[in-house]
Write an enzyme that holds these catalytic residues in place. Structure first.
Site, PDB file in Angstrom:
ATOM      1  N   ASP A 156      15.976  20.881 -62.544  1.00  0.00           N
ATOM      2  CA  ASP A 156      15.619  19.684 -63.328  1.00  0.00           C
ATOM      3  C   ASP A 156      14.304  19.788 -64.085  1.00  0.00           C
ATOM      4  O   ASP A 156      13.624  18.769 -64.292  1.00  0.00           O
ATOM      5  CB  ASP A 156      15.583  18.447 -62.412  1.00  0.00           C
ATOM      6  N   LYS A 169      24.717  19.599 -62.956  1.00  0.00           N
ATOM      7  CA  LYS A 169      25.029  18.707 -61.839  1.00  0.00           C
ATOM      8  C   LYS A 169      24.859  17.257 -62.291  1.00  0.00           C
ATOM      9  O   LYS A 169      24.184  16.988 -63.289  1.00  0.00           O
ATOM     10  CB  LYS A 169      24.119  18.989 -60.636  1.00  0.00           C
ATOM     11  N   CYS A 205      16.241  15.870 -55.455  1.00  0.00           N
ATOM     12  CA  CYS A 205      17.076  17.034 -55.775  1.00  0.00           C
ATOM     13  C   CYS A 205      16.665  18.283 -55.000  1.00  0.00           C
ATOM     14  O   CYS A 205      17.526  19.075 -54.599  1.00  0.00           O
ATOM     15  CB  CYS A 205      17.048  17.293 -57.281  1.00  0.00           C
TER      16      CYS A 205
END
Length: 273
Positions: free
Chosen positions: A92, A184, A217
Site C-alpha cells: 500500500d 487486493k 494491512c
C-alpha cells in the site's frame, strides 16, 4: 544473571509470572517514544524451568531502539543464503495513503518512503522476488468494505480507485520487469487473492514485509502468513508505519510475540547471505 529486553511505554506482558518460585533479575529497557531514548529498570521474573521466549534476544537491538527482534529463534539467520526463497512484500505505498492530501493518509507513511526504497534496492541486489501489494477498487466502491463505501458515494473518484492518480505508487517506487503486482481489496494480502499460490509456485517460504499500515494491512498479512506456515516472516520495523509511533510499536510488539522477526532496515541490510 542480568539480561536486557526491550519494551514500549506499555506495561510489560501480564504473563511474566508463573506458579514456580525460581526467579532471575532482568534489566528492562522502556522505549521513550518521544525521543527514542531508553530508561532501564530491574525486573524480577518468576518462571518455570525455562525463561519466557520474549526475554531471549535473537537479534541485536539497534542503537535507535526500534529493532525489537526478540524471540526464541533468529529468523534472519534462517533466511541467510536463501534469498531465492524469499519475497519482499511492499504494501500500500500508494499516493492516497502516503501523500499529505491523500484521503486515506497514514501519518507515519511519508517518513518511511526512503527506507522502503532502500529495502527494494537491497532486495533487487539479493535477487529477492518483489511483490507490490496495492489496493485498487471499483470506482463505484462495489468491492470496498462496507464501512468505507460512503467514501465512494460522493460522486467523485474514491480512494485508490483503479486507474486513478491516488492508486499509483509514490515517487521513488516503481514496478520493474520480474516483479509481481498483486491487487487486493481487503486488509490482508492473502484474503481473496492468489498470493499464496504465486508464492508457492515461485518456491517462496520466507517473507519480508514493508509498507503501511501496521495495525491493518501489515498485521493481517503477517498473521495470515504465519497461519500459512511461512517461516520466517520478517517485518522491517522502520520500513513500516502507522498513524502514530505508539500504534506502530504496539503492533510490532504483538507480531514479535508470535515469532515474527522485527529488525531495523540496517539490521536486515547487514545480514549477508
Amino acid at each position: 544473571m542480568a539480561k536486557t529486553v526491550a519494551f514500549t511505554n506499555a506495561k510489560p506482558p501480564s504473563n511474566l509470572h508463573s506458579h514456580r518460585t525460581t526467579s532471575q533479575t532482568h534489566t528492562v529497557s522502556f522505549l521513550n517514544l518521544n525521543n527514542l531514548s531508553f530508561v532501564s529498570c530491574a525486573l524480577t521474573l518468576r518462571h518455570k524451568n525455562k525463561q519466557p521466549n520474549w526475554s531471549k534476544p535473537s537479534l541485536v537491538r539497534s542503537k535507535s531502539g526500534l529493532g525489537l527482534g526478540l524471540g526464541p529463534v533468529d529468523p534472519l539467520e534462517m533466511a541467510a543464503g536463501a534469498w531465492n526463497r524469499t519475497a519482499l512484500l511492499v504494501i500500500d505505498m500508494q499516493r492516497d495513503f502516503i501523500e499529505n492530501q491523500g484521503p486515506m493518509l497514514v501519518k507515519g507513511g511519508k517518513e518511511i518512503v526512503p527506507n522502503v526504497i532502500k529495502a527494494v534496492e537491497v532486495a533487487r541486489q539479493r535477487g529477492i522476488l518483489i511483490v507490490w501489494v496495492v489496493r485498487e477498487h471499483d470506482p463505484l466502491g462495489r468491492d470496498v468494505e462496507l464501512f468505507r463505501r460512503h467514501l465512494y458515494a460522493t460522486g467523485e473518484v474514491g480512494p485508490t480507485s483503479k486507474g486513478s492518480p491516488g492508486a499509483e505508487l509514490v515517487d521513488g517506487l516503481e514496478i520493474r520487469e520480474g516483479d509481481y503486482k498483486l491487487v487486493k481489496t481487503r486488509f490482508s494480502a492473502f484474503f481473496a487473492t492468489h498470493l499464496h499460490s504465486v508464492l508457492q509456485g515461485a518456491g517462496i517460504n520466507n517473507l519480508v514485509i514493508t509498507g503501511v499500515q501496521t495495525p491493518n494491512c501489515i498485521r493481517q498479512t503477517v498473521y495470515d502468513a504465519v497461519a500459512l506456515d511461512y517461516q520466517p516472516v520478517t517485518v522491517v520495523v522502520d520500513a513500516t508505519a502507522a498513524a502514530t509511533p505508539d500504534i506502530h510499536l504496539a503492533n510490532v510488539f504483538d507480531m514479535k510475540n508470535i515469532g515474527v522477526a522485527t529488525p531495523t532496515l540496517q539490521e536486515w541490510t547487514n545480514f549477508k547471505a
